[in-house]
Structure formats: structure tokens, C-alpha cells
Design an enzyme around this catalytic site. Structure first.
Site, PDB file in Angstrom:
ATOM      1  N   VAL A   1       3.541  -7.692   0.677  1.00  0.00           N
ATOM      2  CA  VAL A   1       3.661  -6.574  -0.283  1.00  0.00           C
ATOM      3  C   VAL A   1       2.290  -6.349  -0.937  1.00  0.00           C
ATOM      4  O   VAL A   1       2.126  -6.416  -2.167  1.00  0.00           O
ATOM      5  CB  VAL A   1       4.768  -6.846  -1.326  1.00  0.00           C
ATOM      6  CG1 VAL A   1       6.147  -6.535  -0.744  1.00  0.00           C
ATOM      7  CG2 VAL A   1       4.716  -8.281  -1.863  1.00  0.00           C
ATOM      8  N   HIS A   2       1.309  -6.054  -0.081  1.00  0.00           N
ATOM      9  CA  HIS A   2      -0.076  -5.888  -0.542  1.00  0.00           C
ATOM     10  C   HIS A   2      -0.171  -4.930  -1.738  1.00  0.00           C
ATOM     11  O   HIS A   2      -0.854  -5.190  -2.717  1.00  0.00           O
ATOM     12  CB  HIS A   2      -0.931  -5.309   0.592  1.00  0.00           C
ATOM     13  CG  HIS A   2      -0.858  -6.066   1.881  1.00  0.00           C
ATOM     14  ND1 HIS A   2      -1.509  -7.262   2.113  1.00  0.00           N
ATOM     15  CD2 HIS A   2      -0.197  -5.775   3.024  1.00  0.00           C
ATOM     16  CE1 HIS A   2      -1.266  -7.674   3.339  1.00  0.00           C
ATOM     17  NE2 HIS A   2      -0.470  -6.803   3.916  1.00  0.00           N
ATOM     18  N   ASP A   3       0.516  -3.788  -1.636  1.00  0.00           N
ATOM     19  CA  ASP A   3       0.354  -2.739  -2.650  1.00  0.00           C
ATOM     20  C   ASP A   3       1.015  -3.117  -3.978  1.00  0.00           C
ATOM     21  O   ASP A   3       0.519  -2.732  -5.051  1.00  0.00           O
ATOM     22  CB  ASP A   3       0.914  -1.419  -2.133  1.00  0.00           C
ATOM     23  CG  ASP A   3       0.120  -0.903  -0.945  1.00  0.00           C
ATOM     24  OD1 ASP A   3       0.668  -0.093  -0.160  1.00  0.00           O
ATOM     25  OD2 ASP A   3      -1.043  -1.313  -0.787  1.00  0.00           O
TER      26      ASP A   3
ATOM     27  N   THR B   1      -3.929 -10.911  -1.111  1.00  0.00           N
ATOM     28  CA  THR B   1      -2.598 -10.306  -0.903  1.00  0.00           C
ATOM     29  C   THR B   1      -1.841 -10.949   0.253  1.00  0.00           C
ATOM     30  O   THR B   1      -0.604 -10.927   0.279  1.00  0.00           O
ATOM     31  CB  THR B   1      -2.697  -8.794  -0.654  1.00  0.00           C
ATOM     32  OG1 THR B   1      -3.412  -8.565   0.577  1.00  0.00           O
ATOM     33  CG2 THR B   1      -3.387  -8.067  -1.800  1.00  0.00           C
TER      34      THR B   1
END
Ligand code: RIB
Ligand code: CA
Length: 310
Positions: free
Chosen positions: A236-238, A190
Site C-alpha cells: 500500500v505504497h500510496d 514502502t
């Protein structure tokens, strides 16, 4: 038939972006959005879930689960990146907060209503899922997709630990050791993608609810990332974790044996994987080890643009 999902979130800017992508996706039935403390304290996380739903007003509203206090006080928060309120300091108004069931009860009820069919997309600390297993040890969750941990790269909240795992390592260990089918999207992957200014300019404009909301919460996050990391953009890991759940063909996954360190001044919250030539630990999850970064970025922009048109 839309895929039934629960999003477990600690909003959080990237949680909010992932919610915008999921809530308008015709291929998903978001049966519940359950709040958990992490980036912000539990009560703020619950409030932020309602704020996001009120701001973007999806065609189908999910059930909302209220975050409760974790067993141990949260050791950190994410307000240095996500803003004092977790949503860029935008100070959104919110209608009166109706009393909500605790997140772990909402999870148990939704999963029991559709055994082996619900995917939980966990984008914050794993407190709620561990508690759901505590309430219902044989809880038949279809799949758990988790953003968290690091395989060979560094942590992001300590040198060895990623934020979601570090916030509640005991719960993370319980979930890692559960019998559910699990997929982990770690920082190693990520961290490779940064949502830059030119991509920001491709997002829906203020005339749309999603565009107006994103253009309120993202600029402060850009400023925080520049100030703290010298980055011209934000992680924007999620959003990436959500895409791994709905477009797995864009990702490369490897079966691994993983666990969580729950003690140690330097190592608490570290995710440990048995990658010895002859591993002794049994594989217990699929771990994302690579992705088609350009296509993932395109899909994030496309899903947000689609959301704005609905
Ligand atoms: O380490 C990144 C994760 O921690 C993301 O889910 C972010 O929202 C924070 O919860
Ligand atoms: Ca999160």
C-alpha cells in the site's frame, strides 16, 4: 484549520485506499483530486477517480481534474496488479462523466487560490505537476509529497526504476529540480509494509460504503500479489505516502540531493542521490528513510475505520 491538500492519483488500488483515508479525514480539506495516467491509461484514471468518489460518497466532494495524454506514450501500466480497470476488475458503474478541466489547470487554480498553503500529495507519475509548472513557472505550492523512486534498494518496474518515476522520467526530473519544498517516500520504505489478510479482516464491513468498496477491490489485488510475488498480502505504497504527509512524526526523514536519470536502456527512471562523503549536489528534498511500521499499519486501519463511520 484543516490542511488544504490535492491528491494527484493514478488509481490504482493503493491510490484508492489512500483516497478513502484522506476524503473522510477531518484534518484535511481535499480541495481537488487530479487524475494522471500510470497504473491505467489517462481516461481510465479519470473515470476511476469519479468511480471512487461515487462509491464512497465523502462529506465534501473535491474538484476533479482530468488526466491528459503524457508527452510520451506510457511505457508500462499496472493492470497486472491493479486489475484490467485499475480497481480490481470490479467494473463499477459511473454516472455520465461531466467534462472536466485538465488536471494541471485544476492544480494551478487551486494553488493560486491559496498561495504557499496547498500540499500536493503525488501518488502517481509526476506529469501533472510538471505541466502545472509549465503553465505557471512560479506556482507557489506549499509542499509536494511524492511516492516514488528508490534510494539504495531496487526498482519495481525495472531493476533500477520505480513505477511512478519510470512512467514519466522527464516530468519527474522537472519536479525534483523545482524550488518547491519536497518530500519523497521511496520503495526502500514502502516495500516494508504488506497489508495482510488479518489486517484486511479488520477493515470496515460491507454495511458501510467504504467497507463495501474496499472489499470489492482488494481481494483481486491479493490474488494478483500472491500469483506474481508469492506474497500473502499487498503493498500500500500510496497509503504510506499519505500518512507521511499527515503524520510525519511516524517517519524518519533525511535531507538529500536527488535527481532522475532520463536516458539509458538499463537506467531510465532511476532516482540518483548524491551521498558522497562531500556531496557536490545541493540538498533538494527530504527523503523518508525509516518508519514506525507497526504504528503506520495501525493508523491505516484506523483512518479507514473512521472513514466508514462518517
Ligand atoms: O511504485 C508504486 C507506485 O506505482 C504506487 O503509486 C502505485 O499506485 C503505482 O502508481
Ligand atoms: Ca499510484
Amino acid at each position: 484549520m484543516p490542511r488544504k491538500v490535492i491528491l494527484d492519483v493514478d488509481p490504482g488500488i493503493d491510490d484508492a485506499v489512500a483516497l478513502c483515508m484522506a476524503l473522510f479525514n477531518p484534518g484535511l480539506e481535499v480541495v481537488a483530486v487530479t487524475a494522471v495516467g500510470g497504473n491505467v491509461p489517462p481516461a481510465q484514471a479519470t473515470r476511476n477517480v469519479q468511480v471512487i468518489l461515487e462509491q464512497v460518497d465523502p462529506p465534501r466532494w473535491p474538484r476533479i481534474g482530468a488526466a491528459s495524454e503524457p508527452d510520451e506514450p506510457l511505457p508500462v501500466d499496472g493492470r497486472h496488479l491493479h486489475g484490467i480497470d485499475g480497481l480490481g476488475g470490479a467494473n463499477f458503474e459511473v454516472a455520465e462523466l461531466r467534462s472536466r478541466h485538465p488536471s494541471e489547470k485544476v492544480i494551478c487554480d487551486a494553488v493560486r487560490a491559496d498561495p504557499d498553503s496547498v500540499t500536493i500529495i503525488a501518488l502517481g507519475p509526476l506529469t501533472n505537476i510538471a505541466r502545472a509548472f509549465q503553465r505557471d513557472p512560479e506556482l507557489p505550492i506549499g509542499q509536494i509529497v511524492m511516492m516514488g523512486g528508490a534510494v539504495s534498494g531496487p526498482g519495481n518496474i525495472t531493476p533500477t526504476a520505480e513505477f511512478n518515476i519510470y512512467c514519466d522520467p522527464q516530468s519527474a526530473r522537472k519536479v525534483f529540480r523545482s524550488r518547491s519544498t519536497k518530500t519523497l517516500i521511496p520503495l526502500d520504505v514502502t516495500n516494508r509494509l504488506v497489508l495482510s489478510y488479518d489486517l484486511f479482516n479488520r477493515l470496515p464491513d460491507e454495511s458501510t460504503k467504504v467497507g463495501s468498496f474496499l472489499r470489492k477491490i482488494l481481494p483481486p489485488a491479493f490474488r494478483n500479489y500472491r500469483r506474481q510475488f508469492g506474497l500473502e498480502g499487498i503493498h500500500v505504497h500510496d497509503s504510506i505516502a499519505l500518512l507521511a504527509a499527515i503524520r510525519p512524526e511516524l517517519f524518519t526523514m533525511q535531507e538529500m540531493a536527488g535527481d532522475v536519470e532520463t536516458s539509458g536502456n538499463l537506467t531510465t527512471g532511476a532516482t540518483v542521490f548524491d551521498r558522497r562523503r562531500v556531496p557536490a549536489w545541493r540538498h533538494n528534498m527530504a527523503v523518508v528513510v525509516d518508519m514506525d511500521t507497526a504504528e503506520v499499519m495501525e493508523q491505516i486501519v484506523r483512518l479507514l475505520s473512521d472513514a466508514a463511520r462518517m
